[in-house]
Design a protein around this motif. Structure first.
Motif, PDB file in Angstrom:
ATOM      1  N   LYS A  95       0.843  -1.215   0.014  1.00  0.00           N
ATOM      2  CA  LYS A  95      -0.132   0.092  -0.127  1.00  0.00           C
ATOM      3  C   LYS A  95       0.909   1.285  -0.064  1.00  0.00           C
ATOM      4  O   LYS A  95       0.542   2.221  -0.876  1.00  0.00           O
ATOM      5  CB  LYS A  95      -0.991  -0.018   1.216  1.00  0.00           C
ATOM      6  CG  LYS A  95      -1.978   1.209   1.352  1.00  0.00           C
ATOM      7  CD  LYS A  95      -3.143   1.064   2.333  1.00  0.00           C
ATOM      8  CE  LYS A  95      -3.676   2.133   2.939  1.00  0.00           C
ATOM      9  NZ  LYS A  95      -3.422   3.362   1.687  1.00  0.00           N
ATOM     10  N   LEU A 152       0.665   1.365  -4.211  1.00  0.00           N
ATOM     11  CA  LEU A 152      -0.806   1.705  -4.353  1.00  0.00           C
ATOM     12  C   LEU A 152      -1.144   3.008  -4.093  1.00  0.00           C
ATOM     13  O   LEU A 152      -1.578   3.908  -4.894  1.00  0.00           O
ATOM     14  CB  LEU A 152      -1.882   0.794  -3.329  1.00  0.00           C
ATOM     15  CG  LEU A 152      -1.734  -0.766  -3.380  1.00  0.00           C
ATOM     16  CD1 LEU A 152      -2.774  -1.234  -2.458  1.00  0.00           C
ATOM     17  CD2 LEU A 152      -1.888  -1.156  -4.831  1.00  0.00           C
ATOM     18  N   ASP A 153      -0.610   3.653  -2.829  1.00  0.00           N
ATOM     19  CA  ASP A 153      -0.739   4.904  -2.422  1.00  0.00           C
ATOM     20  C   ASP A 153      -0.042   6.000  -3.540  1.00  0.00           C
ATOM     21  O   ASP A 153      -0.372   7.096  -3.783  1.00  0.00           O
ATOM     22  CB  ASP A 153      -0.064   5.439  -1.120  1.00  0.00           C
ATOM     23  CG  ASP A 153      -0.986   4.840   0.069  1.00  0.00           C
ATOM     24  OD1 ASP A 153      -2.089   4.361  -0.313  1.00  0.00           O
ATOM     25  OD2 ASP A 153      -0.751   4.877   1.303  1.00  0.00           O
ATOM     26  N   PHE A 212      -1.799   5.244  -7.302  1.00  0.00           N
ATOM     27  CA  PHE A 212      -3.344   5.802  -7.495  1.00  0.00           C
ATOM     28  C   PHE A 212      -3.492   7.016  -7.009  1.00  0.00           C
ATOM     29  O   PHE A 212      -4.633   7.322  -6.600  1.00  0.00           O
ATOM     30  CB  PHE A 212      -4.418   4.669  -6.743  1.00  0.00           C
ATOM     31  CG  PHE A 212      -4.248   3.495  -7.466  1.00  0.00           C
ATOM     32  CD1 PHE A 212      -4.528   3.276  -8.628  1.00  0.00           C
ATOM     33  CD2 PHE A 212      -3.638   2.096  -6.874  1.00  0.00           C
ATOM     34  CE1 PHE A 212      -4.569   2.115  -9.527  1.00  0.00           C
ATOM     35  CE2 PHE A 212      -3.721   0.824  -7.435  1.00  0.00           C
ATOM     36  CZ  PHE A 212      -4.138   0.886  -8.947  1.00  0.00           C
ATOM     37  N   SER A 261      -9.667  -6.749  -0.324  1.00  0.00           N
ATOM     38  CA  SER A 261      -9.223  -5.247  -0.033  1.00  0.00           C
ATOM     39  C   SER A 261      -8.900  -4.732  -1.375  1.00  0.00           C
ATOM     40  O   SER A 261      -9.226  -3.535  -1.558  1.00  0.00           O
ATOM     41  CB  SER A 261      -8.480  -5.183   1.066  1.00  0.00           C
ATOM     42  OG  SER A 261      -7.718  -3.801   0.909  1.00  0.00           O
ATOM     43  N   LEU A 262      -7.927  -5.229  -2.180  1.00  0.00           N
ATOM     44  CA  LEU A 262      -7.570  -4.816  -3.334  1.00  0.00           C
ATOM     45  C   LEU A 262      -8.739  -4.613  -4.225  1.00  0.00           C
ATOM     46  O   LEU A 262      -8.679  -3.560  -5.045  1.00  0.00           O
ATOM     47  CB  LEU A 262      -6.460  -5.670  -4.182  1.00  0.00           C
ATOM     48  CG  LEU A 262      -5.274  -6.023  -3.339  1.00  0.00           C
ATOM     49  CD1 LEU A 262      -4.278  -6.951  -4.040  1.00  0.00           C
ATOM     50  CD2 LEU A 262      -4.413  -4.311  -3.346  1.00  0.00           C
ATOM     51  N   SER A 296     -11.731  -3.942  -3.647  1.00  0.00           N
ATOM     52  CA  SER A 296     -12.382  -2.986  -3.181  1.00  0.00           C
ATOM     53  C   SER A 296     -12.048  -1.481  -3.708  1.00  0.00           C
ATOM     54  O   SER A 296     -12.680  -0.564  -4.190  1.00  0.00           O
ATOM     55  CB  SER A 296     -12.462  -2.735  -1.711  1.00  0.00           C
ATOM     56  OG  SER A 296     -13.147  -1.739  -1.370  1.00  0.00           O
ATOM     57  N   GLY A 297     -10.575  -1.316  -3.600  1.00  0.00           N
ATOM     58  CA  GLY A 297      -9.969  -0.142  -4.165  1.00  0.00           C
ATOM     59  C   GLY A 297     -10.107  -0.096  -5.540  1.00  0.00           C
ATOM     60  O   GLY A 297     -10.400   1.016  -6.116  1.00  0.00           O
ATOM     61  N   ASP A 333     -13.416   1.291  -6.619  1.00  0.00           N
ATOM     62  CA  ASP A 333     -13.525   2.692  -6.244  1.00  0.00           C
ATOM     63  C   ASP A 333     -13.044   3.522  -7.524  1.00  0.00           C
ATOM     64  O   ASP A 333     -13.520   4.351  -8.203  1.00  0.00           O
ATOM     65  CB  ASP A 333     -12.687   3.132  -4.990  1.00  0.00           C
ATOM     66  CG  ASP A 333     -13.413   2.763  -3.832  1.00  0.00           C
ATOM     67  OD1 ASP A 333     -14.733   2.258  -3.829  1.00  0.00           O
ATOM     68  OD2 ASP A 333     -12.773   2.764  -2.823  1.00  0.00           O
ATOM     69  N   LEU A 334     -12.001   2.776  -7.829  1.00  0.00           N
ATOM     70  CA  LEU A 334     -11.316   3.480  -9.172  1.00  0.00           C
ATOM     71  C   LEU A 334     -12.184   3.338 -10.476  1.00  0.00           C
ATOM     72  O   LEU A 334     -12.295   4.420 -11.146  1.00  0.00           O
ATOM     73  CB  LEU A 334      -9.826   2.895  -9.400  1.00  0.00           C
ATOM     74  CG  LEU A 334      -9.076   3.481 -10.549  1.00  0.00           C
ATOM     75  CD1 LEU A 334      -8.259   4.503  -9.917  1.00  0.00           C
ATOM     76  CD2 LEU A 334      -8.368   2.512 -11.213  1.00  0.00           C
TER      77      LEU A 334
END
Lengths: 203, 203
Positions: free
Chosen positions: B66, B70-71, B74, B134-135, B137-138, B141-142
């Motif tokens: 993350k 990820l942070d 994204f 969890s991935l 879910s992200g 959102d995207l």
DNA sequence: GCTTGACTAGACCGACCGGTCAACTATACT
DNA sequence: AGTATAGTTGACCGGTCGGTCTAGTCAAGC
């Protein structure tokens, strides 16, 4: 030339079954022998090492997959893309049946070994890679036929075949990790929509 | 509340590194301890079992991913789908760097454990599955943001997010098995083209 | 009947596995 | 200073690992 006993084949079958339902490291030579009804001395008469047996297991798994799955799913009794759908349906049915029988979705026997051993055993990695190459080659033929028939717009056949197989492996891994064959039902059909366009050659 | 030593964290980091570059079964508790500069007794002071350590390793891996990937990938400094492309580029760069450093493409730390242990350890399987959730879910959102922005036609966001991640996992596994990070360069971009259309509700 | 060689049997090897334990040290609080 | 406790140490446990080895069975060819 004809083997005097079936011991060697029994060892291969035993290992194939055990390793597929567990993992390479989790299945010892002793367990493979016991499940095959063979003593350890015989094991090392036929195979110099667990690694060598595993190479034979990969061959046997590919043969089994070809006979039980590929030859049937891709029989040319329907259009190419319909065969692909049949392949996905049969995969789902098999994984579902395996889960009902063992409690677990085993996933792909090649992907499993590739994930577990690729960084640790170069020989096995190459063998798994060879299996994937062979599958990719078959997929290329199928896509070429689909393009020929006008069922598929022109694509980069090489890359698209690789992408479809990668997607298939990923869906199997996802379903295995969720221990839910129905993930295949939900996600697998999108495999037919994957495209990698031809690289522009004529500008 | 604040830990008196960093021993626990050193064990987690050691195990994360070793298991990621080899496999779960191939890395023993002794090796984890040695690489962490910790004696075996201390290991079992902090963790009741290798399995429990592995659960902590999964948490740590996710946190690391993350923060490092990820942070950054994204970050909302560009349109959603462009972030996705950045994510793929960063993944390629990382895998390539790992191969240069170790000789091997490690693939996905979660997919690796999922493939190796899903049939053998239900607790770890659930944890890996939770990471994937969890991935996903992200990714949802995207995709929602992309649809909102008009960069993506309406799709079944849930299913498409799952399909994209499955494809990503499959590409990573394929590249690992070929030990070639450039497979990512060739195949990963097609992730952006994957679609699962909305299920028809209004007939 | 004898030899040959494929195959089997199972005891055995050192190494390593995950895990235990009792003794010890360092630190923190009273 | 005394005590409790968190952390450390390394010897140790039974079991299993992949693999070796010697002895022996058995069928085929002479």
């Amino acid at each position: 030339m004809v083997p005097a006993t079936d011991t060697r084949q029994r060892l291969i079958d035993s290992a194939r079954e055990l390793i597929y339902s567990r993992s390479y490291a989790d299945v010892g030579v002793a367990a493979i022998c016991e499940h095959a009804g063979v003593r350890k001395g015989s094991f090392y008469h036929f195979f110099p090492s667990k690694q060598e047996l595993t190479l034979a297991v990969l061959d046997a798994s590919f043969l089994e997959m070809k006979q039980q799955l590929l030859d049937r799913a891709f029989a040319p009794d329907r259009p190419p893309l319909a065969r692909l759908e049949r392949f996905l349906d049969m995969t789902w049915a098999f994984q579902k049946q395996m889960k009902e029988a063992t409690g677990h979705m085993p996933g792909c026997p090649f992907g499993n070994l590739g994930a577990e051993l690729s960084t640790r055993d170069e020989t096995i990695r190459r063998k798994v890679d060879a299996v994937f190459s062979s599958l990719r080659s078959g997929m290329r033929d199928l896509l070429a036929e689909a393009v020929q028939a006008g069922d598929l717009e022109p694509v980069d056949i090489d890359a698209t075949a690789a992408a479809m197989l990668a997607y298939f492996e990923g869906v199997l891994l996802t379903a295995k990790t969720r221990n839910d064959p129905d993930v295949l039902k939900q996600l697998a059909p999108a495999m037919l929509g994957i495209r990698i366009p031809p690289q522009a050659e004529s500008a």
